[in-house]
Enzyme design. Structure first.
Site, PDB file in Angstrom:
ATOM      1  N   LYS A 190      68.954  40.498  33.671  1.00  0.00           N
ATOM      2  CA  LYS A 190      67.609  39.911  33.490  1.00  0.00           C
ATOM      3  C   LYS A 190      66.837  40.898  32.624  1.00  0.00           C
ATOM      4  CE  LYS A 190      63.675  39.756  34.465  1.00  0.00           C
ATOM      5  NZ  LYS A 190      62.636  40.054  33.453  1.00  0.00           N
ATOM      6  N   GLU A 265      66.191  52.861  39.676  1.00  0.00           N
ATOM      7  CA  GLU A 265      65.798  53.906  38.717  1.00  0.00           C
ATOM      8  C   GLU A 265      64.341  53.649  38.375  1.00  0.00           C
ATOM      9  OE1 GLU A 265      67.804  56.156  38.338  1.00  0.00           O
ATOM     10  OE2 GLU A 265      69.846  55.408  38.343  1.00  0.00           O
ATOM     11  N   CYS A 299      60.870  57.129  31.019  1.00  0.00           N
ATOM     12  CA  CYS A 299      60.787  57.484  32.440  1.00  0.00           C
ATOM     13  C   CYS A 299      60.788  58.994  32.627  1.00  0.00           C
ATOM     14  CB  CYS A 299      61.938  56.847  33.195  1.00  0.00           C
ATOM     15  SG  CYS A 299      63.537  57.223  32.472  1.00  0.00           S
ATOM     16  N   GLU A 396      51.934  58.163  36.932  1.00  0.00           N
ATOM     17  CA  GLU A 396      52.711  57.926  35.707  1.00  0.00           C
ATOM     18  C   GLU A 396      51.864  57.125  34.715  1.00  0.00           C
ATOM     19  OE1 GLU A 396      56.045  55.126  35.752  1.00  0.00           O
ATOM     20  OE2 GLU A 396      57.195  56.547  34.542  1.00  0.00           O
TER      21      GLU A 396
END
Ligand code: NAD
Length: 492
Positions: A190, A265, A299, A396
């Protein structure tokens, strides 16, 4: 490749679900637009997979596995197919790189130098594992006075749903798809709705490589629609997810219902530690790449820059020079070193963090503005005199924004590095080998790099702990995460 050529390529990419060996016009009316972050124009409209398509794709994957054409292939057949994907990706890497630049807004050299070579190497690496998925022979003392022979075998976990983010769609799709296919699992990908085009192109290439029907599927769609349908489907045995902690939590909740396996993750707030004995030139270069590569949409972005007080002013000065040397612009223009953020929504989010940095009392020493031009651009931004308690040091941002924090001792540097909700990656800059190993040993992170930011390799396990998730992609860990170890004991 020029922008016009990349746009023509985008027009030719299939824009519908692919499963059971065929491209299918989605039956629901839903479709979504893909917007070029640089021109703000719609470059594609993609059909969204609804509940029927998700259900049929899962059924096709299950039947490919159970005594189906995929389940019957041996490891060397799977290796051949994976190597074929790597060959095709290599042949078309220019096209993939251009499409990735167009779709994500990243400068042309980045996918050419990083994403595509990594994706190709990942398929080759896992082609190498495909016929080496072995169990263990384990000595046992016997049973009721009779000798025993015990061994284990590794079997595919079953149907894997792979859900990927928009920042590096080709590379991360390879990280998820290649290990699962190598282990013998059928995979349903996806892709991210903000940048689905390279994943759709990858699907057409996997089809061309000759995988049997059901072994690989792609289901484009929005996260809360197609993504949620896929993670809720009881026919999915494992969810391999890369994305935000917020969505990761939804994946974990959905998976918990059937005690299904997950690899998560998630995000990061990675520290880059610069000690006074470091090669300051190399450190400044590496630290700048660590926060400005891919517009900071990484990331592992080193968004907390921890610097020994003795060299603090020097490093801040060097980083400001590096930030001022960044050339924001169209990814297809020569000389562009930073592109646009993925969407207006994301740009506004990053801008809010910059405002929070100013309001929180950090000293803005570079950037902070959005250039007057179309596209979702934000200048590379540095805050000096930051503390680890500030919002810009804790959350973040996923943009080209860093907080630079001073430390007075090794213990304090490690304490600041570990005072974080995330634990994905870290970089240590030092010329003292003892300090390098000691600090690397004490830092809480899935991956620590010394004197080089985030040296990724498909042979190295990748993942984190805390809000950065759990489980590992890549290397043998990627095979373990795609297999169940079954014990067989024979009483002789
Ligand atoms: P996101 O969580 O918004 O989306 C990721 C994927 O999940 C997309 O495909 C999206 O469509 C899908 N999704 C969204 N809602 C869903 C739902 N309810 N059910 C199922 N799927 C759903 O993340 P993003 O904004 O695309 O990516 C940025 C995040 O990804 C950052 O936090 C970044 O750190 C993280 N990331 C982590 C790694 C890593 O290796 N640890 C790598 C790249 C990016």
């Amino acid at each position: 490749m020029t922008r016009a050529e990349a746009e023509r390529l985008a027009a030719d990419v299939p824009k519908e679900p692919y499963y059971a060996g065929r491209w299918r016009a989605a039956r629901g009316a839903a479709a979504f637009d893909v917007v070029d972050p640089v021109t703000e124009r719609c470059i594609a409209t993609v059909a969204e997979a609804g509940s029927e398509e998700v259900d049929e794709a899962v059924r096709a994957a299950r039947s490919a596995l159970a005594d189906g054409p995929w389940g019957k292939l041996d490891g060397s057949d799977r290796a051949r197919l994976l190597n074929r994907v790597a060959d095709l990706l290599e042949e078309r890497s220019e096209q993939f790189a251009a499409l990735e630049s167009l779709d994500v807004g990243k400068p042309g050299f980045e996918p050419r130098v990083i994403d595509l070579p990594q994706a190709i190497r990942t398929f080759r690496h896992f082609a190498g594992w495909a016929d080496k998925v072995t169990g263990r022979s384990i000595p046992t003392p016997g049973y009721m006075g009779r000798p025993t022979v015990s061994y284990t075998v590794r079997e595919p976990v079953g149907v894997v749903a792979a859900i990927t983010p928009w920042n590096s769609p080709t590379m991360i799709a390879a990280w998820k798809v290649a290990p699962a296919l190598a282990a013998g699992c059928p995979v349903i990908l996806k892709p991210p709705e903000d940048a689905p085009l390279t994943s759709l192109l990858l699907a057409s290439l996997i089809e061309e490589a000759g995988f049997p029907p059901g072994a690989f599927s792609v289901l484009p769609g929005r996260g809360p629609m197609t993504g949620q349908l896929l993670i809720d489907h009881p026919g999915v045995d494992k969810i391999s997810f890369t994305g935000s902690p917020q969505t990761g939590h939804k994946v974990a909740v959905a998976a918990a219902k059937g005690f299904r396996r997950t690899t998560l993750e998630l995000g990061g707030k990675s520290p880059q530690l610069v000690f006074a004995d470091a090669d300051l030139d190399a450190a400044a270069d590496g630290v700048a790449v660590g926060i400005f590569a891919n517009q900071g949409e990484v990331c592992a972005a080193g968004s907390r820059i921890l610097v020994a007080r003795a060299v603090y002013d020097d490093i801040v000065k060097r980083l400001v020079t590096r930030a001022q040397g960044v050339r924001l612009g169209d990814p297809f223009d020569d000389g562009t070193t930073m592109g646009a953020l993925i969407s207006a929504r994301h740009r506004d989010r990053v801008a809010r963090y910059i405002a929070a940095g100013v309001a929180g009392g950090a000293r803005l020493v570079a950037g902070g503005r959005q250039p007057e031009r179309p596209g979702y651009f934000v200048e590379p931004t540095l805050f000096a005199d930051a503390t680890n308690a500030m919002t810009i040091a804790r959350e973040e941002i996923f943009g080209p924004v860093a907080a630079i924090i001073a430390f007075d001792s090794d213990d304090e540097a490690v304490a600041i590095a570990n005072d974080c909700d995330y634990a994905l990656a870290a970089t240590v800059w030092t010329s003292d080998v003892g300090r390098a190993h000691t600090v690397a040993g004490k830092i809480k992170a899935g991956a620590v790099a010394v004197n080089g930011w985030s040296p990724l390799d498909p042979a190295l396990p990748w993942g984190g702990t805390r809000l950065s998730g759990h489980g590992r992609d890549l290397g043998w860990a990627g095979i373990e995460a795609s297999t169940e170890e079954k014990t067989v004991t024979v009483v002789l």
